[in-house]
Design a protein around this motif. Structure first.
Motif, PDB file in Angstrom:
ATOM      1  N   HIS A 197      -7.444  13.358   2.143  1.00 40.00           N
ATOM      2  CA  HIS A 197      -8.138  12.078   1.957  1.00 40.00           C
ATOM      3  C   HIS A 197      -9.564  12.216   2.491  1.00 40.00           C
ATOM      4  O   HIS A 197      -9.780  12.910   3.492  1.00 40.00           O
ATOM      5  N   SER A 235     -12.055   4.512  -1.391  1.00 46.35           N
ATOM      6  CA  SER A 235     -12.126   5.976  -1.452  1.00 46.35           C
ATOM      7  C   SER A 235     -12.037   6.466  -2.903  1.00 46.35           C
ATOM      8  O   SER A 235     -12.462   7.561  -3.214  1.00 46.35           O
ATOM      9  N   ASN A 273     -12.439  -0.968   3.942  1.00 48.84           N
ATOM     10  CA  ASN A 273     -11.844  -1.098   5.284  1.00 48.84           C
ATOM     11  C   ASN A 273     -12.851  -1.774   6.232  1.00 48.84           C
ATOM     12  O   ASN A 273     -13.385  -1.179   7.156  1.00 48.84           O
ATOM     13  N   GLU A 316     -11.189  10.379   4.305  1.00 53.27           N
ATOM     14  CA  GLU A 316     -11.340   9.910   5.694  1.00 53.27           C
ATOM     15  C   GLU A 316     -11.162  11.054   6.695  1.00 53.27           C
ATOM     16  O   GLU A 316     -11.382  10.872   7.890  1.00 53.27           O
ATOM     17  N   TYR A 321       1.009   3.695   1.845  1.00 51.16           N
ATOM     18  CA  TYR A 321       1.446   4.195   3.156  1.00 51.16           C
ATOM     19  C   TYR A 321       2.614   3.394   3.740  1.00 51.16           C
ATOM     20  O   TYR A 321       3.069   3.680   4.847  1.00 51.16           O
ATOM     21  N   ASP A 379      -3.202   2.173  -4.219  1.00 48.61           N
ATOM     22  CA  ASP A 379      -4.268   2.414  -3.240  1.00 48.61           C
ATOM     23  C   ASP A 379      -5.113   1.141  -3.107  1.00 48.61           C
ATOM     24  O   ASP A 379      -4.860   0.143  -3.783  1.00 48.61           O
ATOM     25  N   SER A 380      -6.134   1.189  -2.266  1.00 45.36           N
ATOM     26  CA  SER A 380      -6.906  -0.030  -1.989  1.00 45.36           C
ATOM     27  C   SER A 380      -7.549  -0.600  -3.252  1.00 45.36           C
ATOM     28  O   SER A 380      -7.583  -1.817  -3.439  1.00 45.36           O
ATOM     29  N   HIS A 422      -6.581   9.893  10.404  1.00 52.65           N
ATOM     30  CA  HIS A 422      -7.088  11.068   9.677  1.00 52.65           C
ATOM     31  C   HIS A 422      -7.911  11.987  10.577  1.00 52.65           C
ATOM     32  O   HIS A 422      -7.987  13.184  10.328  1.00 52.65           O
ATOM     33  N   SER A 435      -8.350   9.707  -3.236  1.00 52.54           N
ATOM     34  CA  SER A 435      -7.718   8.503  -2.691  1.00 52.54           C
ATOM     35  C   SER A 435      -6.199   8.684  -2.793  1.00 52.54           C
ATOM     36  O   SER A 435      -5.720   9.619  -3.457  1.00 52.54           O
ATOM     37  N   THR A 436      -5.434   7.778  -2.194  1.00 56.78           N
ATOM     38  CA  THR A 436      -3.982   7.976  -2.168  1.00 56.78           C
ATOM     39  C   THR A 436      -3.372   7.965  -3.579  1.00 56.78           C
ATOM     40  O   THR A 436      -2.547   8.817  -3.909  1.00 56.78           O
ATOM     41  N   HIS A 458       0.853  -1.199   0.000  1.00 54.61           N
ATOM     42  CA  HIS A 458       0.000   0.000   0.000  1.00 54.61           C
ATOM     43  C   HIS A 458       0.889   1.249   0.000  1.00 54.61           C
ATOM     44  O   HIS A 458       2.030   1.224   0.480  1.00 54.61           O
TER      45      HIS A 458
HETATM   46  P1  13P Z   1      -6.694   4.443  -0.200  1.00 52.82           P
HETATM   47  O1  13P Z   1      -7.632   3.447  -0.771  1.00 52.82           O
HETATM   48  O2  13P Z   1      -6.995   5.847  -0.637  1.00 52.82           O
HETATM   49  O3  13P Z   1      -5.276   4.082  -0.470  1.00 52.82           O
HETATM   50  O4  13P Z   1      -6.906   4.497   1.385  1.00 52.82           O
HETATM   51  C1  13P Z   1      -6.774   3.379   2.207  1.00 52.82           C
HETATM   52  C2  13P Z   1      -6.712   3.740   3.630  1.00 52.82           C
HETATM   53  O5  13P Z   1      -6.734   2.923   4.503  1.00 52.82           O
HETATM   54  C3  13P Z   1      -6.629   5.145   3.922  1.00 52.82           C
HETATM   55  O6  13P Z   1      -6.487   5.349   5.268  1.00 52.82           O
END
Ligand code: 13P
Ligand code: SF4
Length: 316
Positions: free
Chosen positions: A211, A143, A128, A213, A39, A53-54, A188, A227-228, A37
């Motif tokens: 973001h 996201s 999530n 969140e 992050y 991203d996710s 966040h 999203s990221t 990911h």
């Molecule tokens: P993304 O899908 O934007 O990468 O976000 C995942 C996530 O857990 C953000 O806190």
């Protein structure tokens, strides 16, 4: 204000080289793909075959036909999504204790109680969530596609779980009635309007991206809510040389690497997800050597959760 993380913190150059070499060798021997990911720690991103991203990670894992093992560097619900999409492959979560506190804010019992209260609503879950929660929902979203997913549902009312902040953001983009479960991201939520004001004072004119969140007050101040990976594309395409980043600090490593002529400031030191940072190269190696942390989803739950995830992936 910070602008990134220390590369390979606590590792000597020799140990870093040794870990990388051993992981890459094992990857070939195991017929593994390593995904991470956005992050994740910089040095973990650098050994991955794919960083995203996710939504991108879910898509990528769905395409992994010629690999036997998926080594997932992220948090548990992400590896579980990979396992939902890949019943023939072994999914290893690089760090067993990396969870997502938001995903743990709702369980099946909570969801069933909320669904009973709003029988007319379609249930959309943020990615999530656990597989068991996904299995009880009509559709899943990330996201990157949340508004499109909600708009694709025929019902006028949507029960959205568990992120009330993302749900609130969607409510500003759709005419549908959004019923919001009160979950949130602890990382966040720590971002405050004062942090943004300070950052704007220090770097006037720099675009601020956050973001979804983040809280509605923070989102209201942003130039873009993304999203990221959408943020990664935004900073590449935007001509500005300086950006203010309102999401987890790990993302800045990728932004800086891909845009050496630009500068990125994470707008608060609070934007640090301890779970995302639990994965280290040492952990990745140990997990691969021992084939540890196999993520398993019982087949009845997997098949139900798969429907919610596949419906999401079918939305272009
Ligand atoms: P993304 O899908 O934007 O990468 O976000 C995942 C996530 O857990 C953000 O806190
Ligand atoms: Fe969960 Fe927030 Fe960490 Fe993302 S940043 S994994 S939502 S706790």
């Amino acid at each position: 204000m910070v602008s990134g993380l220390t590369y390979a913190e606590g590792l000597t150059a020799e140990r870093l080289a040794e870990l990388r070499a051993r992981i890459l060798q094992l990857k070939g021997e195991m017929r593994a793909v390593i995904v991470a990911h956005n992050y994740q720690r910089p040095e973990v991103q650098d050994i991955a075959d794919f960083v995203g991203d996710s939504l991108e990670l879910a898509r990528r894992c769905a395409q992994e036909r010629d690999k036997e093992v998926i080594v997932f560097c992220g948090v548990h619900f992400m590896a579980e999504t990979a396992a939902i999409l890949n019943p023939q492959r072994t999914v290893l979560l690089a760090e067993a204790t990396a969870g997502c506190p938001m995903a743990d804010m709702i369980d099946v019992q909570d969801l069933r109680e909320w669904k009973a209260r709003y029988p007319q609503a379609a249930t959309v879950c943020y990615v999530n969530t656990t597989a068991a929660v996904k299995a009880e929902c009509d559709l899943c979203c990330t996201s990157a596609n949340a508004v499109r997913v909600v708009e694709s549902v025929p019902n006028d009312e949507i029960l959205f779980v568990p992120d009330a902040n993302l749900g609130h953001y969607i409510s500003t983009k759709t005419k549908k009635k959004m019923i919001l479960y009160p979950g949130f991201c602890i990382t966040h939520r720590r971002l405050k309007v004062e942090h943004l004001q300070r950052a704007r004072e220090l770097h006037p004119g720099a675009p601020l991206v956050v973001h979804p969140e983040c809280t509605p007050e923070v989102v209201a101040q942003a130039d873009a809510v993304l999203s990221t990976s959408q943020m990664v594309r935004y900073v590449k395409e935007n001509p500005s040389k300086v950006f203010l980043i309102g999401t987890e600090a790990g993302l800045v490593y990728r932004m800086q690497k891909e845009n050496p002529g630009k500068t990125f400031y994470v707008v608060s030191t609070a934007l640090f997800c301890p779970n995302m940072k639990r994965t280290t190269l040492e952990r990745v190696l140990r997990t691969m050597e021992g084939r540890l942390n196999v993520v398993r989803v019982p087949e009845d739950i997997r098949l139900k959760a798969l429907k919610a995830v596949e419906r999401m992936l079918a939305i272009a």
